[in-house]
Each structure stands twice: as structure tokens, then as C-alpha cells.
Design an enzyme around this catalytic site. Structure first.
Site, PDB file in Angstrom:
ATOM      1  CG  MET A   1      -5.142   2.837  -1.778  1.00 13.68           C
ATOM      2  SD  MET A   1      -5.816   4.288  -2.471  1.00 13.68           S
ATOM      3  CE  MET A   1      -6.756   5.266  -1.554  1.00 13.68           C
ATOM      4  N   PRO A   2      -4.613   3.066   1.938  1.00 14.39           N
ATOM      5  CG  PRO A   2      -3.103   2.850   3.674  1.00 14.39           C
ATOM      6  CD  PRO A   2      -3.426   2.327   2.311  1.00 14.39           C
TER       7      PRO A   2
END
Length: 127
Positions: A1-2
Site C-alpha cells: 500500500m503506497p
């Protein structure tokens, strides 16, 4: 998850900021294969006094249209994937909103996956 932070000088239009956010996300989907729905971004605008940069560092001629993108993401992507991300982001943002590649600064900050929490009082990736 950026987790993406996009910093730019104040005064750009809402469509310009949206194009930046959309383009950064599209580049991540294409280059590092994040899921399309995995989108967490913060856009901040700064006065000329609060956005400090060297206009010629490493021989790159930057303007006041500079955009700094910092992406926090899980560690483990290969150097080739990172180069593809940088190149693709520059290509997309050059088309829309018209950001010169010289005015794009990208920084990746890699963290361990167990350092992420997505709500509901549980650490989803430490089970």
C-alpha cells in the site's frame, strides 16, 4: 500500500492537482503493479518561501513549477521496477497536466509491511 505525498507551489488549479494525483497513481499501477483501488494520497501546496529546492542540482534546470512526490511503500521492489516507475510517471505527467520532467522530483521510502495499519483496530498484515 503506497502512501503518496505530492508537494507543489500554491496557486495551481484543481484540475492540475487532480491530473497530478491521477498520473502518479496510474504510473504506480502500471510500473509497480499496485492494485487500482489501493489509492492513498495527500496533496499539499506551499508558498514560495516554504518550498525550497536547488534550481540546478545535478545539472537539472528546475522551475517554480517543481513537484515533489514522496511515496512510502513496502520494501522489495527491484531497481528496474523503480526506474520504470520514475520514467512512466514523468511520461504521464508530461502529457497531463504538462509537467516538465525537469520539474519532477520523486523519492521512494521503503518500509516493512508489518508497519502498516488500515483501520478497524487491527494490523491487517501482521496476522
Amino acid at each position: 500500500m503506497p502512501l503518496v505525498r505530492i508537494c507543489l507551489r500554491e496557486g495551481k488549479s484543481e484540475p492540475y492537482r487532480k491530473a497530478l494525483a491521477d498520473g502518479v497513481h496510474q504510473a504506480m499501477v502500471e510500473a509497480i503493479e499496485i492494485p487500482p483501488q489501493d489509492r492513498f494520497q495527500v496533496i499539499t501546496e506551499h508558498s514560495a518561501n516554504d518550498l525550497i529546492y536547488d534550481p540546478t542540482y545535478l545539472g537539472v534546470q528546475r522551475s517554480d513549477d517543481i513537484v515533489m512526490v514522496q511515496i512510502r511503500l513496502w520494501a522489495g521492489r527491484k531497481p528496474g521496477q523503480k526506474r520504470k516507475l520514475f520514467q512512466r510517471m514523468a511520461e504521464i505527467l508530461a502529457k497531463d497536466p504538462g509537467l516538465r520532467p525537469q520539474d519532477l522530483v520523486i523519492n521512494l521510502v521503503e518500509t516493512a509491511w508489518e508497519n502498516w495499519w488500515f483501520g478497524n483496530g487491527e494490523a491487517q498484515y501482521t496476522k
